[in-house]
Scaffold this motif. Structure first.
Motif, PDB file in Angstrom:
ATOM      1  N   HIS A 196       0.839  -1.192   0.000  1.00 52.44           N
ATOM      2  CA  HIS A 196       0.000   0.000   0.000  1.00 52.44           C
ATOM      3  C   HIS A 196       0.877   1.245   0.000  1.00 52.44           C
ATOM      4  CE1 HIS A 196      -3.098  -2.890   1.164  1.00 52.44           C
ATOM      5  NE2 HIS A 196      -2.222  -3.344   2.042  1.00 52.44           N
ATOM      6  N   ALA A 197       0.581   2.177  -0.900  1.00 54.79           N
ATOM      7  CA  ALA A 197       1.374   3.389  -1.063  1.00 54.79           C
ATOM      8  C   ALA A 197       0.600   4.608  -0.590  1.00 54.79           C
ATOM      9  CB  ALA A 197       1.782   3.573  -2.526  1.00 54.79           C
ATOM     10  N   VAL A 198       1.294   5.461   0.169  1.00 57.24           N
ATOM     11  CA  VAL A 198       0.743   6.732   0.635  1.00 57.24           C
ATOM     12  C   VAL A 198       1.647   7.843   0.128  1.00 57.24           C
ATOM     13  CG1 VAL A 198       0.171   8.130   2.655  1.00 57.24           C
ATOM     14  CG2 VAL A 198      -0.224   5.659   2.699  1.00 57.24           C
ATOM     15  N   ARG A 199       1.060   8.928  -0.400  1.00 53.74           N
ATOM     16  CA  ARG A 199       1.853  10.049  -0.905  1.00 53.74           C
ATOM     17  C   ARG A 199       1.353  11.345  -0.274  1.00 53.74           C
ATOM     18  NH1 ARG A 199       4.415   6.540  -1.830  1.00 53.74           N
ATOM     19  NH2 ARG A 199       5.229   5.627  -3.757  1.00 53.74           N
ATOM     20  N   GLY A 200       2.285  12.173   0.218  1.00 50.74           N
ATOM     21  CA  GLY A 200       1.860  13.446   0.775  1.00 50.74           C
ATOM     22  C   GLY A 200       2.995  14.228   1.394  1.00 50.74           C
ATOM     23  N   GLY A 201       2.889  15.540   1.327  1.00 52.19           N
ATOM     24  CA  GLY A 201       3.831  16.423   2.003  1.00 52.19           C
ATOM     25  C   GLY A 201       5.270  16.206   1.584  1.00 52.19           C
TER      26      GLY A 201
END
Length: 256
Positions: A196-201
């Protein structure tokens, strides 16, 4: 003193690498190569070494090339290094199977060090995962969650695949990779491994591997607090690679 050529010297990691090299005292940047350079100098980063926009313009002598660029630059990079018989550290990620094959072919001529993550900590984590998976694979679901800044273009990260490979190296029965679960109506099988990939900041990089079993969970997490760790690992790899015979090497080879 180790002399290196930095490919991708105008990028974020290229700039961090050159600064880290200047600070460590045992490595000198002999030249930089980047399509964004004008001949002889950097447009955005005042440096003490010559910069070139094309490989063909660089005649600087060096011991190792360190690459922090992107997969589109691979062909001319390999041609430059094999022609000059220069050892190559590849810190770029996101390669397709045919590009990985090209790297393996070039490694028959020159020593090449490639890792999906140049952090020593991540690669020690991979060793831990092999041991954990060997003991837990039958009863524990295994999930990988990776988090990065909002400018990262590849997803999942190369490091997530590195960690998944480490898990599967420890398993007797290899896990099937599942990328997210949107739209899936089936239950999570013990033979699945979700990524699972999370992208942010501006997150430099967080990677967690979750082992979820009956009545207990184990989480192994690596958190990059600064991109400096990737530059330091790449320089350590360059020093280690400089006098090696042709072949394809990894962080596991260096740590062993």
């Amino acid at each position: 003193m180790l002399q290196i050529i930095v490919h991708g010297c105008e990028g974020k990691m290229g700039k961090i690498l050159t600064q880290t090299a200047q600070d460590c005292g045992s490595v000198q940047v002999a030249a930089g190569i980047d399509a964004r350079c004008q001949e002889g100098y950097s447009l955005s980063n005042p440096v003490s070494f010559p910069c070139y926009s094309e490989f063909s313009h660089c005649r600087t002598e060096a011991d190792v090339v360190v690459d922090f660029s992107n997969p589109a630059c691979l062909a001319p990079l390999l041609a430059f290094c094999t022609e000059r018989k220069l050892p190559l550290v590849i810190a770029t990620t996101g390669f397709q199977p045919e590009e990985l094959s090209a790297i393996e072919k070039a490694a028959e001529t020159i020593p090449i060090f490639r890792s999906a993550n140049m952090s020593l900590g991540i690669n020690v984590m991979a060793r831990m995962l092999r041991l954990a998976a060997a003991n837990l694979e039958k009863d524990f679901n295994i999930e990988i969650i990776e988090k990065h800044h909002n400018k990262k273009v590849d997803s999942p990260s190369g490091t997530a695949f590195l960690l998944a490979d480490a898990v599967n190296q420890g398993c007797q029965v290899k896990k099937d990779l599942v990328f997210g679960r949107h739209g899936r109506a089936d239950e999570c099988r013990i033979t699945d491994m979700g990524i699972h990939a999370v992208r942010g900041g501006s997150i430099p990089g967080d990677h967690t591997v979750l082992f979820a079993g009956p009545g207990e969970t184990i989480e192994i997490t690596h958190r990059a607090l600064s991109k400096d760790i990737f530059a330091a690992g790449a320089l350590q790899a360059a020093a280690w690679l400089a006098d090696r015979e042709p072949g394809l090497y990894s962080m596991e080879d260096m740590l062993s």
